[in-house]
Design a protein around this motif. Structure first.
Motif, mmCIF file in Angstrom:
data_model
loop_
_atom_site.group_PDB
_atom_site.id
_atom_site.type_symbol
_atom_site.label_atom_id
_atom_site.label_comp_id
_atom_site.label_asym_id
_atom_site.label_seq_id
_atom_site.Cartn_x
_atom_site.Cartn_y
_atom_site.Cartn_z
ATOM 1 N N GLN A 170 30.897 10.536 -18.113
ATOM 2 C CA GLN A 170 30.977 10.028 -16.757
ATOM 3 C C GLN A 170 29.887 10.633 -15.855
ATOM 4 O O GLN A 170 29.248 9.934 -15.085
ATOM 5 N N GLN A 177 34.439 13.329 -19.521
ATOM 6 C CA GLN A 177 33.859 13.769 -18.255
ATOM 7 C C GLN A 177 32.357 13.947 -18.368
ATOM 8 O O GLN A 177 31.619 13.668 -17.426
ATOM 9 N N ASN A 206 36.577 4.372 -16.157
ATOM 10 C CA ASN A 206 35.929 5.022 -17.293
ATOM 11 C C ASN A 206 35.179 3.997 -18.151
ATOM 12 O O ASN A 206 34.186 4.311 -18.778
#
Lengths: 439, 305
Positions: A93, A90, B250
């Motif tokens: 990202q 995360q 991703n």
């Protein structure tokens, strides 16, 4: 009228269903990716003023203390700590999204060492001047990990390397004088130890073998310790070699011959710690952060005082650890680049690194700090860790690291579980990596 | 008038549903083409590839992964919803009885549903780890979280544990509006428990049950967090379509990620439409309203006469 109401109701029903169905889509639909403007290679660091430091959480509070010190000295160039989620995926990202929309919110980025190539090649971080870090005082492997194609893109913040934990009590009882330096020595030491009555039911060794980043780390170490590599200096994959085969075979045979506990295929770092702590394995490859919980004398650890550490074993001598840790880099989209660079110099400097050691157990990039008697008294594993780090190799330095580590995990896992034989797994891995790096 | 009153709602829906949908479909027609230039920098542009991202769903390595994820998604949906329905019905029947501590039972049955999925995924991960409770109770050495059939079973068990209470409570609500008189009449006619269940309870609870099952199916088709946390990302035995789309995005391959998501969306939409059309699930309560309206009208007609 009734007819019309019916139509509206049907419409509402449909909308409600579409809503339910579309949640999946809104969650996964990608953000538009625009071709990026070419960043100036020889970036000028200009502009002073407040900046944001974007980082994973620092529970120890040591990073905040360094920032407070900077803020006290630079009231016009205040640094604000922005915390990212705990999960590394995360974090990556959010950092990428920020770069893709060219937002100036993030100024100084805290990057995992394995993201360095990706961020550098996409021009999401600026190349740093050589004098941004005192490279001569730092552990060479950490500086190397911050470079992409011989250009420095990050300043090493902290680092991490593998340690080999072993049971001193059992080795002594079995008459093994010194901890094993090679894989074969470890096997013969195990034979002697496992013959002891007190070692009944124990297995020899455990690492991290679940399909996870830990498997990439363990596979890289096995290959590097056998003298091989995953990619060469130009980034071309080299896993279809005799050395890589030997490295992977060691792990595959470990499962086949019962050297590893059979459930080690589900081990992450934590399960390995428990196996070692509960006396299920004699040897364990893991990170330094275990040291304090294993040596806890409050009764929570049954191996306290009965274990020690050394470098991981290799094929013909000490093994090669992979390198973990984090670098700080500057976003090209921030306004105040001069402040960002100055802050990085201050934050990753030796003085601050030493001060942070009082609160944080993260391993600094400066070799001198590992030999400081005051530090070693508090963290007895530091000299061994330095040895491990001096010998360390970064994980594959490739732009498409996400796809690379996934391909490695898939094929290595298939070999370890016996779904593929070693040769096929490595051949398939080579093909997959070639396809990834060709893009 | 109705259009006027609804327009703010529709506007919001257009913004948060229609726009992302169209944008995802648009994105799925492009592919990021990246390469490295001589200095090692990424040269990147987006190329319009038409339906190539969709064609890729059926060939080669990505086709294999897609079919695997598709069959996993379908398998999990069918098995978990089936088990949940049966278990949920049993729970509702048990809770519908009058007995001491009924309120406590009802509250406690809600607990699994109230736990966030990611947290329950972690809980079950501890239960299913190699030296966990599941193995010590069974006296087995099953590697639940490794690749294989056991991991599928682990996901099903955790999912059913979590969502059966949802069906149970919805069905219970449906059962409680069945008038007691109907049962009394049945008893006088000599109908036993099974007969009452088959001829009264189930038919009368069917509309509620269908809606509950529909919601669960739509949810199960989008399953992501439970296998992700419980077994881990990248494990083919439990990889669902949502996980695949997440993985692609991703890796910054937004084109194929969008294609996966669009396919999943269509799949969910088709299942929903079929469910509504064929089984006649009454999602908005339209049918009941229709009956009432008819009744009202005839009453009015009586009154005016």
């Amino acid at each position: 009228m009734r007819q019309r109401r019916r139509t509206w109701q049907t419409l509402l029903t449909t909308t409600a269903l579409v809503t339910a169905a579309a949640v999946s889509l809104t969650a996964c639909g990608g953000s538009a990716q625009e071709p990026k403007a070419a960043a100036n290679a020889a970036a000028a660091f200009e502009g002073k003023g407040p900046i944001n430091y974007v980082s994973s959480r620092d529970a120890s509070g040591a990073a905040q203390k360094s920032i407070d010190e900077w803020n006290a000295a630079h009231p016009d160039e205040k640094v604000t700590f922005i915390e990212l989620p705990d999960s590394a995926d995360q974090q990556r990202q959010q950092l990428i999204q920020n770069a893709q929309i060219k937002s100036d919110t993030f100024s100084v980025l805290n990057l995992d060492v394995v993201w360095n190539s990706e961020f550098a090649a996409n021009k999401w971080v600026l190349p740093l001047p050589e004098d941004a870090i005192p490279a001569a005082d730092m552990i060479p492997a950490t500086v190397n990990a911050a470079k992409y194609r011989d250009t420095l893109y990050g300043a090493p913040y902290y680092t991490d390397g593998a340690l080999f934990y072993y049971r001193t009590d059992l080795l002594k009882a079995a008459g093994v004088a010194a901890p094993p330096k090679t894989w074969d020595e470890m096997k013969s030491a195990c034979e002697k130890v496992l013959a002891l009555p007190e070692a009944k039911g124990m297995s020899c060794y455990a690492g991290q073998f679940d399909k996870n980043e830990g498997l990439t780390v363990n596979f890289s170490e096995a290959v590097a310790s056998a003298g091989g590599s995953i990619v060469d200096a130009e980034g071309k994959p080299t896993v279809n070699t005799a050395e890589a085969r030997q490295g992977l075979s060691q792990l595959v045979d470990g499962f086949k011959d019962g050297l590893f506990p059979s459930d080690a295929i589900t081990y992450l770092e934590e399960q390995g710690r428990r196996a070692f702590q509960d006396g299920k394995v004699v040897f364990l490859r893991n990170w330094p952060f275990l040291y304090s919980s294993l040596s806890a004398t409050d009764g929570s650890s049954s191996v306290a005082g009965k274990f020690d550490i050394t470098s991981i074993p290799g094929t013909n001598g000490p093994g090669v650890s992979t390198l973990g840790g984090r670098n700080l880099a500057v976003s090209p989209f921030t306004q105040n680049k001069a402040t960002a660079l100055e802050f990085i110099k201050f934050f990753t400097g030796q003085e601050q690194a030493q001060k942070r050691l009082a609160l944080s157990s993260r391993a600094p990039a400066y070799a001198a700090l590992y030999e400081d008697p005051a530090v070693v008294a508090k963290r007895p594993f530091f000299p061994t860790l330095l040895e491990s780090l001096t010998n360390a190799q970064p994980r594959p330095k490739v732009v498409q690291y996400g796809a690379t580590t996934k391909a490695i995990q898939e094929e290595a896992y298939a070999a370890l579980t016996g779904a593929k034989d070693t040769d096929t797994a490595l051949k398939d891995m080579q093909a997959k990596l070639e396809e990834i790096t060709a893009k | 008038m109705a259009a006027m009153l609804l327009s703010p709602t529709l506007l919001v829906l257009a913004l948060v549903i229609v726009y992302p949908l169209i944008s995802a479909v648009h994105q799925s027609l492009f592919s990021a083409e990246s390469g490295l230039d001589a200095d090692g920098f990424v040269t990147e542009g987006e190329a319009f590839v038409g339906l190539a991202n969709y064609a890729d769903l059926f060939v080669g390595e990505s086709g294999r992964r897609f079919l695997n994820a598709f069959s996993n998604t379908t398998f999990f949906t069918v098995t978990t919803v089936l088990l949940e329905t049966v278990l949920g019905l049993c729970l509702a029947l048990a809770m519908n009885r009058a007995f001491r501590g009924r309120a406590f039972l009802r509250a406690s049955i809600l607990v699994p549903w109230a736990v966030p999925t990611a947290v329950s995924g972690l809980l079950w991960r501890w239960i299913f780890q190699s030296d966990g409770i599941a193995n010590s109770l069974l006296g087995s050495e099953i590697l639940w979280t490794a690749e294989g059939t056991a991991s599928k079973l682990a996901v099903i068990i955790a999912e059913v544990w979590k969502t059966a209470p949802f069906i149970g409570l919805l069905v219970l609500a449906g059962m409680q509006i069945i008038p007691e008189e109907v049962y009394e009449a049945a008893k006088i006619d000599g109908a036993g428990w099974w007969r009452q269940l088959g001829s009264i309870t189930l038919p009368l609870v069917k509309p509620t049950l269908l809606v509950a099952v529909l919601f669960r199916m739509l949810d199960a088709l989008r399953m992501f967090d439970l296998p992700f946390v419980l077994i881990g990302p990248g494990k083919e035995s439990v990889e669902t379509l949502s996980m695949l789309a997440w993985d692609e995005s991703n890796q910054l391959r937004y084109g194929s990620a969008s294609a996966f998501a669009v396919v999943l969306f269509l799949y969910v939409a088709v299942v929903a439409i079929v469910f509504v059309k064929v089984l006649g699930a009454d999602v908005t309560g339209t049918k009941k309203l229709g009956i009432k309206r008819k009744a009202n009208r005839s009453q009015k007609a009586e009154a005016t006469r």
